[in-house]
Design an enzyme around this catalytic site. Structure first.
Site: not given
Ligand code: FAD
Ligand code: DHB
Length: 386
Positions: A287, A291
């Protein structure tokens, strides 16, 4: 057919809807559960542009905050990287939960179908012309048929897991540490985000609104929430920040607290016949570089364009190019996120030599305009080529 109602699935649904292409989302959890997951907070301008294109950016513009710089703290000193002066761009601070809420509301208003709380979701026949999705809802089995399946179901989803192992190659690095995150209804300690490298470990001061702060500290892999009562978290956070920043931290009860493991993972390719993976289903970045959500957005931008080209122009060229176009951007983000993670964290096997090297690199980043520009350029994100 879209599996998953995270940011990837919901944004894809909206972009397809804007292009006049019918789509159904099947999500395992309830909408409330999805909205309760506190994650990303930093949006690149390209992500903001895509949300504008999807007609869901009104609240983002009124309630999100454009940040023109970030803080980099080490050796007790806070340095500012002026993102705008270095690159001409800033980033927008707006929570992933709010992006998700805006997308869900737009989807409801558009009358598009979403199935929440779907159980036993499975994907079938994507190597042929007639793929389908099966799931159970309210005790009844359903089948959905369509042209494509978009696997937007995150790292633990069913889509990638359904691909025969001989057809997929995965690349992984698991870091021996995690991030403990706390969301608290207190004003931020600093006007901009502060990334801090300290001998006790990394810390990040982030924010959502003038009254809602998000903080993270590096913890050992496998750390349990029970080891971190609120007071222990705030004390440890303050120890890792320069004195003036630490003094400005206002503490309060944690509204949410969670541990995220640090890992980097990429699956190649991202297309398997009529199954296309997008977002965390295909790749995870540590994280640190903020990205993950932004990559999910760029994937679905390419995916929506490819499906539109197929449906409206009868051409498969963009579908054929989908995987390689996405992966180029993905590996760029992996590079940046791993580099920034290595620069800012303490690892169990960090040697005195590594420490000196980290210090020299941090000095270089703040002293050399070229090095600051390289960091800033990756942080604000490269333009999307579509
Ligand atoms: P997800 O958000 O994981 O969504 C997937 C969905 O699919 C979920 O709702 C899940 O319930 C559903 N699902 C799973 N399995 C099944 C199934 N079998 N059948 C049906 N549905 C299912 N990114 C940034 O760009 N900037 C940031 O500042 C940043 N900070 C972060 C901080 C933290 C602490 C974390 C954990 C992540 C952070 N990220 C950040 C990453 C970002 O949150 C993820 O990359 C993003 O959520 C990806 O979106 P997605 O829709 O691909 O996956
Ligand atoms: C946040 C998460 C990140 O991973 C980061 O690099 C900056 C901000 C956030 O959750 O606010």
């Amino acid at each position: 057919m879209i599996i998953g109602a995270g940011p990837a699935g919901l944004l894809l649904g909206q972009l397809l809807h804007e292009a006049g292409i019918e789509n159904v989302i099947v999500e395992r959890q309830s909408a409330q559960y999805v909205l309760g997951r506190v994650r990303a907070g930093v949006l690149e301008r390209t992500t903001v542009g895509l949300l504008e294109r999807a007609q869901v950016a009104a609240r983002l513009h009124s309630e999100g905050h454009v940040h023109d710089g970030i803080g980099l703290a080490f050796d007790g000193v806070l340095h500012r990287l002026d993102l705008r002066a270095l690159t001409g761009h800033g980033v927008t601070v707006y929570g992933q939960t709010e992006v998700t809420r805006d997308l869900m509301n737009a989807r409801t208003a558009a009358g598009c179908v979403s199935v929440y709380e779907a159980a036993h979701v499975s994907v079938h026949d994507f190597d042929g012309d007639r793929p389908f999705v099966r799931y159970t809802h309210a005790g009844q089995e359903h089948e959905l048929h369509g042209d494509f399946i978009a696997g937007c179901d995150g790292f633990h989803g069913v889509s990638r897991a359904s691909v025969p192992s001989a057809a997929i190659r995965t690349f992984e690095r698991v870091f021996p540490l995690g991030w403990l995150g706390v969301l608290a209804h207190v004003p931020p300690c600093h006007p901009e985000l502060v990334y801090a490298s300290h001998e006790r470990g990394f810390a990040l001061c982030s924010q959502r609104t003038p009254t809602l702060s998000r903080y993270y500290i590096q913890v050992p892999a496998g750390a349990q929430l029970s080891q971190w009562p609120d007071t222990a978290f705030w004390d440890e956070l303050r120890r890792r920040l320069p004195t003036d920043v630490a003094d400005a931290v206002i503490t309060g009860p944690a509204a949410e607290k969670s541990v995220t493991p640090l890992r980097s993972f990429v699956a190649e390719p991202m297309r398997f016949g009529r199954l296309l993976l997008a977002g965390d289903a295909a790749h995870i970045v540590p994280p640190t570089g903020a990205k993950g959500l932004n990559l999910a957005a760029s994937d679905v931008c390419y995916l929506a364009a490819a499906v539109r080209e197929y449906c409206c122009e009868g051409s498969s060229a963009a579908l054929d190019a989908y995987s390689s176009r996405c992966l180029e951007r993905v590996w760029g983000a992996v590079r940046f996120s791993c580099w920034l993670s290595a620069l800012l964290h303490r690892f169990p096997d960090t040697t005195p030599f590594d420490r000196r090297l980290q210090s020299a690199e941090l000095d270089h980043v703040v002293r050399s305009r070229a090095a600051s520009t390289a960091l800033a350029e990756s942080y604000v994100g490269l333009p999307l080529e579509i």
